[in-house]
Design a protein around this motif. Structure first.
Motif, PDB file in Angstrom:
ATOM      1  N   THR A  55      -9.200 -16.757  24.532  1.00 12.99           N
ATOM      2  CA  THR A  55      -9.369 -15.311  24.658  1.00 12.99           C
ATOM      3  C   THR A  55      -8.185 -14.683  25.379  1.00 12.99           C
ATOM      4  O   THR A  55      -7.645 -13.664  24.945  1.00 12.99           O
ATOM      5  N   TYR A  79     -14.273 -14.352  20.967  1.00 12.86           N
ATOM      6  CA  TYR A  79     -15.329 -13.549  21.587  1.00 12.86           C
ATOM      7  C   TYR A  79     -16.704 -13.973  21.073  1.00 12.86           C
ATOM      8  O   TYR A  79     -17.659 -14.131  21.831  1.00 12.86           O
ATOM      9  N   ARG A  84     -20.265 -12.731  22.522  1.00 11.66           N
ATOM     10  CA  ARG A  84     -19.894 -11.334  22.758  1.00 11.66           C
ATOM     11  C   ARG A  84     -19.591 -10.638  21.436  1.00 11.66           C
ATOM     12  O   ARG A  84     -18.451 -10.278  21.147  1.00 11.66           O
ATOM     13  N   LEU A  87     -17.705  -7.292  21.477  1.00 10.55           N
ATOM     14  CA  LEU A  87     -16.247  -7.334  21.513  1.00 10.55           C
ATOM     15  C   LEU A  87     -15.677  -7.924  20.220  1.00 10.55           C
ATOM     16  O   LEU A  87     -14.585  -7.538  19.789  1.00 10.55           O
ATOM     17  N   ALA A  88     -16.408  -8.827  19.604  1.00  9.42           N
ATOM     18  CA  ALA A  88     -15.907  -9.502  18.404  1.00  9.42           C
ATOM     19  C   ALA A  88     -15.909  -8.598  17.184  1.00  9.42           C
ATOM     20  O   ALA A  88     -14.968  -8.636  16.371  1.00  9.42           O
TER      21      ALA A  88
END
Length: 270
Positions: A55, A79, A84, A87-88
């Motif tokens: 990341t 992500y 997440r 965020l992805a």
């Protein structure tokens, strides 16, 4: 049984080999030093399951070389591997837009072999999102794939798709970096190539500082990009300038922590 289900739920990460695995290889117009090989640090960390490391590396790569579908997909996968999807999802959708027809040299899962960047990003979305949000041809993911399938049998009238050019800034700055200047030269070239093309700029700033200050900072950044495009030969009448401060951030940000991806002017050419 549970183990196999969890392994299937892991998203794919991939990198284009470009015929060589050295750091000096250049991917298209991304620039020298942009490592997109199977031995690149971000891909290696992702493949090894070190998602914190992948990341960090891929966030930095997306800032230095924005709009690269390989980095976008891999950051989204990183992500997503940490649970997440908030965020992805935006990075996976960007990979769908920028990764049409691009065939990777390697993927981290066998089921990704023979699939394009666009198709793998779409698959990752279908794994990570609830069924209700991915079903139906109206979703960006499925619409892109359906259009590609329909267009394949024969010649069709050319259709211009919108292109994104994100310009990132240093902390508390509204001046262009060298990378930003290079991105805007490419954007200006595309806009000038067709008199019908226009660009919309949306300036943004991270949430550190007051709302008033960040709103003004996002305005300065948007105007910096506008002025650079005009200097590169784009008529001002074809540029729309907006700024939103910290109110529509592309990435979630905790108070007091810096998020470089939020220091951006998002440009959309269409």
């Amino acid at each position: 049984m549970l183990k196999s289900q969890l392994m299937y739920a892991l998203p794919i990460g991939l990198l284009l080999l470009s015929g060589c695995s050295t750091r000096d290889q250049v991917a298209g117009s991304q620039g020298r030093g942009h490592d997109i090989s199977v031995t690149s640090p971000g891909y290696t960390a992702l493949k090894a399951g070190d998602y914190d490391k992948s990341t960090r590396i891929l966030e930095a790569a997306n800032i230095k070389w924005p709009n690269s579908p390989y980095d976008e997909l891999n950051l989204g996968a990183s992500y997503q591997s940490q649970g997440r999807m908030d965020l992805a999802e935006p990075f996976l959708r960007r990979a769908i837009t920028h990764g049409h027809g691009l065939m990777p040299a390697e993927s981290t899962q066998d089921w990704g072999r023979g699939m394009t960047v666009e198709e793998i990003a779409c698959k990752n979305l279908s794994i990570g999102l609830k069924p209700a949000t991915i079903e139906g041809t109206a979703t960006p993911c499925q619409t892109t794939l359906v259009v590609a399938v329909i267009a394949a049998p024969g010649p069709v009238a050319p259709v211009y798709q919108q292109t994104s050019y994100n310009t990132y800034f240093e902390f508390d700055k509204a001046t262009l970096t060298k990378d930003g200047e290079a991105i805007l030269r490419e954007a200006a070239k595309e806009i000038r190539s067709n008199p019908d093309r226009r660009v919309t700029l949306v300036g943004k700033a991270s949430s550190i500082g007051t709302d008033y200050y960040n709103m003004d900072l996002s305005r300065q950044r948007a105007e910096t990009v506008r002025n650079a495009l005009i200097a590169a030969g784009v008529p001002s009448s074809r540029i729309e300038v907006l700024w939103v401060g910290e109110r529509e951030l592309p990435m979630q940000q905790n108070d007091g922590k810096r998020q470089p991806l939020n220091r951006v002017v998002e440009g959309t050419v269409k």
